[in-house]
Scaffold this active site. Structure first.
Site, mmCIF file in Angstrom:
data_model
loop_
_atom_site.group_PDB
_atom_site.id
_atom_site.type_symbol
_atom_site.label_atom_id
_atom_site.label_comp_id
_atom_site.label_asym_id
_atom_site.label_seq_id
_atom_site.Cartn_x
_atom_site.Cartn_y
_atom_site.Cartn_z
ATOM 1 N N LEU A 36 -15.931 -9.113 -32.451
ATOM 2 C CA LEU A 36 -14.883 -8.578 -31.783
ATOM 3 C C LEU A 36 -13.766 -9.342 -31.676
ATOM 4 O O LEU A 36 -12.621 -8.894 -31.542
ATOM 5 C CB LEU A 36 -15.578 -8.055 -30.446
ATOM 6 C CG LEU A 36 -16.742 -6.958 -30.441
ATOM 7 C CD1 LEU A 36 -16.841 -6.619 -29.103
ATOM 8 C CD2 LEU A 36 -16.260 -5.861 -31.502
ATOM 9 N N GLY A 37 -13.852 -10.415 -31.097
ATOM 10 C CA GLY A 37 -12.710 -11.291 -30.798
ATOM 11 C C GLY A 37 -12.753 -12.972 -30.636
ATOM 12 O O GLY A 37 -13.964 -13.184 -30.522
ATOM 13 N N HIS A 87 -11.194 -10.070 -21.634
ATOM 14 C CA HIS A 87 -12.036 -11.347 -21.776
ATOM 15 C C HIS A 87 -11.793 -12.543 -22.226
ATOM 16 O O HIS A 87 -11.891 -13.596 -21.996
ATOM 17 C CB HIS A 87 -13.593 -10.597 -22.304
ATOM 18 C CG HIS A 87 -14.576 -11.531 -22.585
ATOM 19 N ND1 HIS A 87 -15.971 -11.656 -21.815
ATOM 20 C CD2 HIS A 87 -14.856 -12.551 -23.389
ATOM 21 C CE1 HIS A 87 -16.934 -12.515 -22.447
ATOM 22 N NE2 HIS A 87 -15.975 -13.083 -23.229
ATOM 23 N N GLU A 88 -11.161 -12.215 -23.582
ATOM 24 C CA GLU A 88 -10.722 -13.345 -24.259
ATOM 25 C C GLU A 88 -9.384 -14.074 -23.918
ATOM 26 O O GLU A 88 -9.240 -15.216 -23.908
ATOM 27 C CB GLU A 88 -10.321 -12.795 -25.897
ATOM 28 C CG GLU A 88 -11.541 -12.242 -26.433
ATOM 29 C CD GLU A 88 -12.719 -13.346 -26.716
ATOM 30 O OE1 GLU A 88 -12.320 -14.442 -26.560
ATOM 31 O OE2 GLU A 88 -13.892 -12.887 -27.054
ATOM 32 N N TRP A 126 -22.683 -17.269 -17.194
ATOM 33 C CA TRP A 126 -23.782 -17.795 -17.325
ATOM 34 C C TRP A 126 -23.841 -19.293 -17.669
ATOM 35 O O TRP A 126 -24.788 -19.965 -17.952
ATOM 36 C CB TRP A 126 -25.013 -17.269 -18.044
ATOM 37 C CG TRP A 126 -24.683 -16.892 -19.669
ATOM 38 C CD1 TRP A 126 -25.036 -17.694 -20.659
ATOM 39 C CD2 TRP A 126 -23.574 -15.823 -20.116
ATOM 40 N NE1 TRP A 126 -24.526 -17.232 -21.978
ATOM 41 C CE2 TRP A 126 -23.601 -16.200 -21.598
ATOM 42 C CE3 TRP A 126 -22.787 -15.073 -19.497
ATOM 43 C CZ2 TRP A 126 -22.779 -15.644 -22.461
ATOM 44 C CZ3 TRP A 126 -21.880 -14.403 -20.720
ATOM 45 C CH2 TRP A 126 -22.051 -14.497 -21.785
#
Length: 419
Positions: A182-183, A234-235, A246
């Site tokens: 995805l990225g 997110h990126e 995590w």
């Protein structure tokens, strides 16, 4: 594989609901853990009161962004089903989501009432000025005969097709990624003393993202659980120096105390609650955090500690810091509406209109010939500041009176187009 050591990956097989994600396995290597610890020592020793740049870091930080659309549509047609040459509207929807998420905007999916939920006080805008100083829309469209690109080996090739200096702009390359990725977001660690790696060039410092997850439920980003624009959120978090929640290992650390320690990523296709036992006590995972692997519809939180980490990185990373300083020279008008003509008189490819807007809004451009007859009209719905060419409007040669009208204002410009 060195690049994975300094980078973050967001992985999905076939973009299906039955996704398996990877990248964190490599990132959990002893070398990567050591580098995270070195970066954390920089952050622990960071004192904003002693920073020469502290004044610039106060309040809202605005990041100039350029979107490089790398496509294989030889006709050059923009938008449409399956077309990697995605529409402006799809791009604008992604910029809107990015701002909603980083500003915790009330009434949007990016808002939360969590006591640790933070307004990151970071905004993003499409750059209105290019590296050569000429006006720009902040969108570059480049044809490539390649159908897909490999996230492990093709990053230099992608940036070689279109790149703006990474100490002035956040480069976002929208491509078709092979292998179901995805990225990819470049981590800032390679720019700090003690974290330098030979294969961390400035030319690949940015975000690489697949067009099918770029944007908010529009265009090619219309189907599936990763089409609310959160892959870029997110990126960009990785680009700012945030780790996965995590810590890329079982019950690892992301160095943010207000994100609960968790056993592993949430790679489910739903927003169901997940619990971890990392210290003998069962605690709920913060599945809503943008740095988890949750489906887009679940995400809505950055925390105060994540915000503090990002602010520190923006000063400690030389390239990031220079971008913040340079952004003040690239900002479009944010208080008033302006309608400017560039290269007048000129040819249809040379003459351009610069539209500066306080926010996303509708406007219409209408052109009349010397006899007062309407010769061109185009409506722009929910647009930010942008640059429009006379060629795009299909204006006829000769004298034209061009108007730009918003809900409450109208502007007139006289232009002359060469044959």
């Amino acid at each position: 594989m060195k690049r994975l050591i300094i980078s973050s990956l967001f992985f999905l097989v076939g973009f299906s609901a039955y996704a398996q994600r990877c990248g964190h396995g490599v990132m959990a290597s002893p070398e990567m853990k050591k580098r995270h610890e070195i970066l954390q020592r920089f952050i622990d020793n960071y004192n904003p009161g002693n920073s020469k740049n502290a004044r610039e870091q106060e309040g809202i930080i605005r990041i100039p962004l350029v979107v490089h659309v790398i496509h294989n549509n030889i006709s050059g047609d923009i938008g449409g089903e399956g077309n990697s040459n995605i529409s402006d509207e799809q791009i604008f929807s992604q910029i809107r989501v990015l701002n909603e998420d980083f500003r915790k905007m009330f009434g949007t999916r990016g808002y939360n009432e969590h006591p640790d939920g933070a307004d990151m006080e970071i905004e993003f805008f499409l750059a209105q000025t290019g590296p050569d100083g000429a006006p720009s829309s902040g969108i570059n469209r480049v044809y490539s005969s390649d159908r897909t690109f490999d996230v492990f080996s093709d990053l230099e090739r992608i940036s070689g097709l279109s790149y703006w200096p990474s100490d002035k702009y956040l480069n976002v390359w929208v491509v078709t990624l092979a292998g179901g990725y995805l990225g990819y977001g470049e981590f800032p660690g390679g720019e700090l003393d003690g974290l330098d790696l030979a294969d961390s060039p400035e030319e690949t410092d940015g975000i690489f993202i697949d067009h099918e997850v770029f944007g908010d439920r529009t265009g090619t980003a219309s189907a599936g659980i990763y089409t609310y624009g959160r892959t870029l959120t997110h990126e960009v978090g990785h680009w700012f120096g945030l780790l996965h929640t995590w810590g890329d290992e079982r019950c690892g650390t992301d160095y943010c105390e207000d994100t609960p320690q968790i056993q592993r990523e949430n790679d489910s296709e739903t927003c169901r609650e997940i619990f971890s036992r990392c210290d003998g006590i069962s605690r709920r995972n913060m599945i809503e955090n943008y740095m988890d692997y949750t489906p887009d519809s679940c995400m809505n939180i950055f925390t105060e500690d994540q915000k503090a980490r990002v602010r520190a990185v923006l000063e400690l990373s030389p390239r990031r810091r220079r971008m913040v300083l340079n952004s003040q020279f690239l900002l479009p008008s944010t208080d008033v509406t302006e309608f400017n003509v560039l290269s007048n008189p000129g040819s249809r490819s040379e003459l351009k209109f610069q539209v500066l807007l306080p926010d996303f809004q509708d406007f219409t451009i209408v052109s009349y010939n010397s006899l007062g007859r309407e010769v061109a009209r185009k409506a722009y719905l929910d647009y930010p500041s942008t640059v429009i060419s006379a060629e795009e409007l299909n204006l006829p040669p000769g004298m034209n009176i061009v108007t730009m009208q918003t809900a409450g204002e109208i502007y007139f410009k006289r232009i002359y187009l060469y044959e």
